[in-house]
Design a protein around this motif. Structure first.
Motif, PDB file in Angstrom:
ATOM      1  N   SER A 447      -2.089 -89.915   8.472  1.00  0.00           N
ATOM      2  CA  SER A 447      -1.741 -88.555   8.034  1.00  0.00           C
ATOM      3  C   SER A 447      -2.086 -87.509   9.083  1.00  0.00           C
ATOM      4  CB  SER A 447      -2.439 -88.234   6.707  1.00  0.00           C
ATOM      5  OG  SER A 447      -3.852 -88.241   6.871  1.00  0.00           O
ATOM      6  N   ARG A 448      -3.066 -87.817   9.960  1.00  0.00           N
ATOM      7  CA  ARG A 448      -3.455 -86.852  10.980  1.00  0.00           C
ATOM      8  C   ARG A 448      -2.538 -86.892  12.213  1.00  0.00           C
ATOM      9  NH1 ARG A 448      -9.010 -88.463  10.004  1.00  0.00           N
ATOM     10  NH2 ARG A 448      -8.934 -89.688  11.930  1.00  0.00           N
ATOM     11  N   LEU A 449      -1.666 -87.882  12.292  1.00  0.00           N
ATOM     12  CA  LEU A 449      -0.772 -87.999  13.444  1.00  0.00           C
ATOM     13  C   LEU A 449       0.286 -86.895  13.431  1.00  0.00           C
ATOM     14  CD1 LEU A 449      -0.016 -91.849  13.520  1.00  0.00           C
ATOM     15  CD2 LEU A 449      -1.538 -90.599  15.052  1.00  0.00           C
ATOM     16  N   THR A 450       0.516 -86.293  14.592  1.00  0.00           N
ATOM     17  CA  THR A 450       1.638 -85.363  14.707  1.00  0.00           C
ATOM     18  C   THR A 450       2.935 -86.162  14.664  1.00  0.00           C
ATOM     19  OG1 THR A 450       1.732 -85.535  17.120  1.00  0.00           O
ATOM     20  CG2 THR A 450       0.253 -83.860  16.182  1.00  0.00           C
ATOM     21  N   ASP A 451       4.053 -85.471  14.462  1.00  0.00           N
ATOM     22  CA  ASP A 451       5.336 -86.173  14.440  1.00  0.00           C
ATOM     23  C   ASP A 451       5.592 -86.895  15.759  1.00  0.00           C
ATOM     24  OD1 ASP A 451       5.789 -85.381  11.889  1.00  0.00           O
ATOM     25  OD2 ASP A 451       7.317 -83.875  12.360  1.00  0.00           O
ATOM     26  N   SER A 452       5.200 -86.258  16.875  1.00  0.00           N
ATOM     27  CA  SER A 452       5.387 -86.881  18.191  1.00  0.00           C
ATOM     28  C   SER A 452       4.552 -88.151  18.316  1.00  0.00           C
ATOM     29  CB  SER A 452       5.009 -85.886  19.293  1.00  0.00           C
ATOM     30  OG  SER A 452       5.130 -86.489  20.566  1.00  0.00           O
ATOM     31  N   ASP A 453       3.293 -88.088  17.842  1.00  0.00           N
ATOM     32  CA  ASP A 453       2.426 -89.269  17.884  1.00  0.00           C
ATOM     33  C   ASP A 453       2.972 -90.374  16.981  1.00  0.00           C
ATOM     34  OD1 ASP A 453       0.697 -88.104  19.668  1.00  0.00           O
ATOM     35  OD2 ASP A 453      -0.649 -87.311  18.130  1.00  0.00           O
ATOM     36  N   ALA A 454       3.529 -89.970  15.843  1.00  0.00           N
ATOM     37  CA  ALA A 454       4.087 -90.956  14.913  1.00  0.00           C
ATOM     38  C   ALA A 454       5.276 -91.682  15.545  1.00  0.00           C
ATOM     39  CB  ALA A 454       4.508 -90.278  13.609  1.00  0.00           C
ATOM     40  N   LEU A 455       6.117 -90.937  16.286  1.00  0.00           N
ATOM     41  CA  LEU A 455       7.254 -91.572  16.963  1.00  0.00           C
ATOM     42  C   LEU A 455       6.772 -92.597  17.987  1.00  0.00           C
ATOM     43  CD1 LEU A 455       9.655 -88.536  17.626  1.00  0.00           C
ATOM     44  CD2 LEU A 455       9.878 -90.306  15.876  1.00  0.00           C
ATOM     45  N   ASN A 456       5.639 -92.284  18.634  1.00  0.00           N
ATOM     46  CA  ASN A 456       5.112 -93.180  19.664  1.00  0.00           C
ATOM     47  C   ASN A 456       4.481 -94.446  19.094  1.00  0.00           C
ATOM     48  OD1 ASN A 456       5.877 -91.677  21.935  1.00  0.00           O
ATOM     49  ND2 ASN A 456       4.106 -90.330  21.711  1.00  0.00           N
ATOM     50  N   LEU A 457       4.349 -94.504  17.752  1.00  0.00           N
ATOM     51  CA  LEU A 457       3.873 -95.737  17.126  1.00  0.00           C
ATOM     52  C   LEU A 457       4.823 -96.901  17.414  1.00  0.00           C
ATOM     53  CD1 LEU A 457       2.752 -94.440  13.605  1.00  0.00           C
ATOM     54  CD2 LEU A 457       1.242 -95.342  15.397  1.00  0.00           C
ATOM     55  N   SER A 458       6.096 -96.569  17.648  1.00  0.00           N
ATOM     56  CA  SER A 458       7.086 -97.621  17.891  1.00  0.00           C
ATOM     57  C   SER A 458       6.809 -98.386  19.178  1.00  0.00           C
ATOM     58  CB  SER A 458       8.499 -97.028  17.937  1.00  0.00           C
ATOM     59  OG  SER A 458       8.596 -96.062  18.965  1.00  0.00           O
ATOM     60  N   PHE A 459       5.936 -97.834  20.041  1.00  0.00           N
ATOM     61  CA  PHE A 459       5.581 -98.522  21.277  1.00  0.00           C
ATOM     62  C   PHE A 459       4.445 -99.529  21.079  1.00  0.00           C
ATOM     63  CE2 PHE A 459       7.302 -94.506  23.165  1.00  0.00           C
ATOM     64  CZ  PHE A 459       8.375 -95.088  23.815  1.00  0.00           C
ATOM     65  N   MET A 460       3.868 -99.577  19.877  1.00  0.00           N
ATOM     66  CA  MET A 460       2.766-100.508  19.637  1.00  0.00           C
ATOM     67  C   MET A 460       3.302-101.940  19.535  1.00  0.00           C
ATOM     68  SD  MET A 460       0.454 -98.364  16.894  1.00  0.00           S
ATOM     69  CE  MET A 460      -0.909 -99.512  16.992  1.00  0.00           C
ATOM     70  N   PRO A 461       2.578-102.918  20.084  1.00  0.00           N
ATOM     71  CA  PRO A 461       3.036-104.312  20.034  1.00  0.00           C
ATOM     72  C   PRO A 461       3.282-104.785  18.610  1.00  0.00           C
ATOM     73  CG  PRO A 461       1.192-104.083  21.543  1.00  0.00           C
ATOM     74  CD  PRO A 461       1.312-102.772  20.830  1.00  0.00           C
ATOM     75  N   GLU A 496      12.342 -89.108  22.168  1.00  0.00           N
ATOM     76  CA  GLU A 496      12.575 -87.880  21.413  1.00  0.00           C
ATOM     77  C   GLU A 496      13.539 -88.217  20.282  1.00  0.00           C
ATOM     78  OE1 GLU A 496      14.192 -84.994  24.071  1.00  0.00           O
ATOM     79  OE2 GLU A 496      12.686 -85.353  25.626  1.00  0.00           O
ATOM     80  N   SER A 497      13.295 -87.652  19.099  1.00  0.00           N
ATOM     81  CA  SER A 497      14.183 -87.947  17.977  1.00  0.00           C
ATOM     82  C   SER A 497      14.266 -86.757  17.036  1.00  0.00           C
ATOM     83  CB  SER A 497      13.703 -89.192  17.216  1.00  0.00           C
ATOM     84  OG  SER A 497      14.687 -89.630  16.304  1.00  0.00           O
ATOM     85  N   ARG A 498      15.440 -86.601  16.432  1.00  0.00           N
ATOM     86  CA  ARG A 498      15.676 -85.517  15.473  1.00  0.00           C
ATOM     87  C   ARG A 498      16.292 -86.141  14.221  1.00  0.00           C
ATOM     88  NH1 ARG A 498      17.147 -85.356  20.250  1.00  0.00           N
ATOM     89  NH2 ARG A 498      19.254 -86.049  19.712  1.00  0.00           N
ATOM     90  N   MET A 499      15.608 -86.000  13.116  1.00  0.00           N
ATOM     91  CA  MET A 499      16.088 -86.587  11.862  1.00  0.00           C
ATOM     92  C   MET A 499      17.510 -86.107  11.548  1.00  0.00           C
ATOM     93  SD  MET A 499      14.392 -88.778  10.099  1.00  0.00           S
ATOM     94  CE  MET A 499      14.984 -88.472   8.447  1.00  0.00           C
ATOM     95  N   GLY A 500      18.388 -87.082  11.342  1.00  0.00           N
ATOM     96  CA  GLY A 500      19.767 -86.760  11.002  1.00  0.00           C
ATOM     97  C   GLY A 500      20.635 -86.409  12.191  1.00  0.00           C
TER      98      GLY A 500
END
Length: 643
Positions: A447-461, A496-500
């Protein structure tokens, strides 16, 4: 008599180009099946590949392309149209041909009967098909200038042959013609010289002077029996003409030879292994140049200044020339993507348009080879996860056809590649939930992750939000692999991503991986290099600015909470204990991290020397080593595995 094997490499290159033309033409015909220009491109590519293959003796390839040519001939004569089923079959044929061309000597092991049968079904329109052509196997004729011929017993003809504009293997065709003519008489002279004909150094026209007992009709027939002949012109020659020609030949012989010699050295084919060796040698030269300049500065040898300045300039020029010889256009990998995207979209029941740009941008061959697979994965993700189904796009008020843009551009010593789609975009909330579900973090941390940090989760193994596993994506092998590859090349990746609206992925790559620009730093007495592509900025902070959050040290700067890493602690080096600290901010997977160092020396180009994996197996954090001007070794930090 020359061996046909010398033409195999030429055949492979030319065949690949024609197959690429077929792929491109079919992609265009799928959108506009009545485009006569594209239909002709397809027909000519099939016709030329058939002729090349027949000449080389690859009968299975020749048979398949011959039937494809028949089909396209019917289409261009408006005797049939290309519907989706026919185009699908043509795509299958091109795929099969690509496999056959890879190992043409074994092409007969491929069963092409079903493809031939399906072509026959499309051709059942009652129009008579052209007779099967006679294929002629290539065999070079070693024709020498013949002296002392008996002109009284023979006729002498000058035969001028014009090859068809679609003919690719000119030397092979001419060799067949000269061999056949030699069976009817003696070849006195060729124009251009036999060597130039053998090397393909003529346009589409060449001539031969032949002494024979046969008449002109017999000569014309045997020449026309060869494939890809556009025109044959035969003129009888009298004795005076022969003597005049000999005098002119003797007079111009030396000049012709000189011109031929000049042509012979205009270009050469060099293997990548030799270019790698040259790069290693120039790297050693650069290292020794830096060493000499360092010694001159240390010992104040001013009288060497001019000589070293000249050496520095020449070494830099040599380095640039070697790098330039390794450069190849990025379109060499871009060209395979339209077909791939088309097939994936069709499998997913989606409509997708791929727009490409910047294919003329050049990259080091080594970098180009390594970036191909990451780009394939990114485009597969765009099609599978990014672009919505036509129904979903219609509900969103979008064009039913999705769009993916793949572009490359040059920025200083780097190449930027962007993959941008107009799909559904990425949902940060969904990524947070996936991270919690997979046990990668707690609900509170997510919940503390910014949207940018959340997008970068996709880089986790192993991270994936795919709800179903397909053969396109969703197997847990994804963006982390792409990021690891980019960082191993000294590059970076941003998301970078924009919903929709869509998602954009930006790759930043060095032009070459052999020589990179780095920021040189000191920690204790040790010197390290950080690839400049990873460096954001450097800043000075006070010791009391550091805060601890959940056991991790951070500093607040420019409104950003910046995690910091002390290389002293990481490498077990004694700290100087000063209250003033220097932090080099580096980027990793879209997030910034601060590295505490003792001194920033400045930027410098360094020659990368790979580390011996047998000795350093399991040790992460280093991309290689370089030799400094003082002869000492400095390790090059790999930010991706270090942090």
């Amino acid at each position: 008599m020359n061996d046909i094997s010398e033409y195999k490499e030429m055949y492979a290159v030319e065949a690949a180009e024609h197959l690429q033309s077929m792929n491109d033409a079919l992609l265009s015909l799928e959108k506009d099946p009545d485009n006569s220009e594209t239909i002709n491109v397809m027909f000519r590519a099939a016709h030329t590949l058939k002729g090349m293959s027949a000449t080389m003796g690859y009968s299975s390839i020749a048979e398949l392309t011959h039937n494809m040519e028949n089909l396209m001939d019917r289409v261009r004569k408006n005797e049939m149209t290309l519907g989706p089923p026919a185009i699908d079959v043509l795509f299958e044929i091109v795929d099969t041909l690509e496999k056959m061309v890879e190992m043409p000597e074994d092409s007969s092991r491929y069963d092409i009967s079903s493809l031939l049968e399906r072509i026959t079904q499309f051709l059942k329109a009652g129009v008579e098909l052209p007779d099967e052509e006679q294929y002629v196997a290539l065999e070079h004729h070693d024709a020498d200038r013949t002296a002392g011929m008996s002109e009284k017993e023979c006729n002498v003809f000058n035969i001028t042959i014009t090859l068809h504009e679609s003919c690719i293997l000119k030397s092979a065709r001419s060799a067949v013609i000269l061999r056949n003519l030699s069976e009817l008489g003696e070849i006195i002279e060729t124009s251009p010289t036999l060597k130039d004909i053998d090397d393909g150094k003529f346009d589409r026209v060449f001539s031969a002077t032949v002494s024979t007992k046969e008449d002109s009709k017999k000569l014309e027939d045997i020449v026309k029996a060869t494939l890809e002949i556009s025109k044959v012109d035969i003129k009888p020659m009298g004795t005076d003409e022969i003597q005049t020609k000999k005098i002119e030949d003797d007079r111009n012989y030396s000049n012709d030879t000189a011109r031929s010699a000049i042509k012979n050295v205009q270009s050469v084919r060099v293997g990548i292994e030799r270019l790698d060796s040259l790069m290693n040698l120039v790297g050693e030269l650069v290292i020794n140049k830096i060493r000499l300049m360092q010694l001159a500065a240390d010992h104040k040898l001013d009288y060497l200044e001019d000589t070293l300045a000249s050496l520095n300039r020449l070494t830099n020029d040599l380095q640039e020339e070697i790098i330039a010889t390794r450069m190849v256009p990025i379109e060499q990998i871009f060209n395979r993507f339209p077909r791939m995207v088309r097939d994936l979209a069709k499998k997913e029941g989606k409509e997708v348009e791929l727009i490409m740009g910047g294919g003329d941008i050049e990259l080091d061959r080594t970098v180009l080879d390594e970036v191909g697979d990451p780009l394939v994965h990114l485009l597969r993700n765009c099609v599978d996860h990014g672009i919505e189904s036509p129904l979903e796009r219609e509900k969103s008020g979008k064009n039913l056809r999705g769009r993916i843009k793949l572009t490359a551009r040059r920025e200083k010593n780097y190449v930027i590649i962007e993959a941008d789609d107009d799909g559904r975009g990425m949902d940060p909330g969904r990524l947070r939930r996936a991270a919690v579900t997979k046990g990668l973090m707690t609900q509170e941390e997510a919940s503390r992750l910014t949207d940018s940090d959340a997008l970068n989760l996709s880089f986790m193994p192993g991270f994936s939000t795919a709800e179903r596993v397909t053969d396109i994506s969703g197997r847990g092998v994804g963006m982390d692999v792409v990021r690891t590859k980019m960082e191993a090349l000294g590059g970076s990746i941003k998301l970078e991503s924009r919903m929709g609206e869509g998602t954009k992925i930006v790759l930043k790559l060095p032009l070459t991986v052999a020589i990179i620009r780095s920021l040189m730093i000191k920690v204790g007495k040790e010197t390290y290099a950080i690839p400049i592509t990873n460096v954001v900025r450097d800043l000075a902070i006070k010791k009391d600015m550091i805060r601890t959050i959940k056991g991790e040290e951070v500093v607040l700067t420019m409104g950003e909470v910046l995690p910091i890493i002390r290389l002293h602690t990481l490498f077990g080096i004694n700290s100087n204990g000063s209250d003033d600290m220097i932090v080099v901010v580096v980027e990793r997977g879209g997030s910034n991290v601060g590295i505490v160092v003792d001194q920033v020396i400045g930027q410098q180009e360094v020659i990368i020397k790979k580390l011996d994996n047998r000795i350093l197996k399991g040790i992460k954090g280093f991309a290689g080593a370089t030799i400094l001007g003082d002869g000492n070794v400095a390790l090059i930090l790999d930010v991706g595995t270090l942090l």
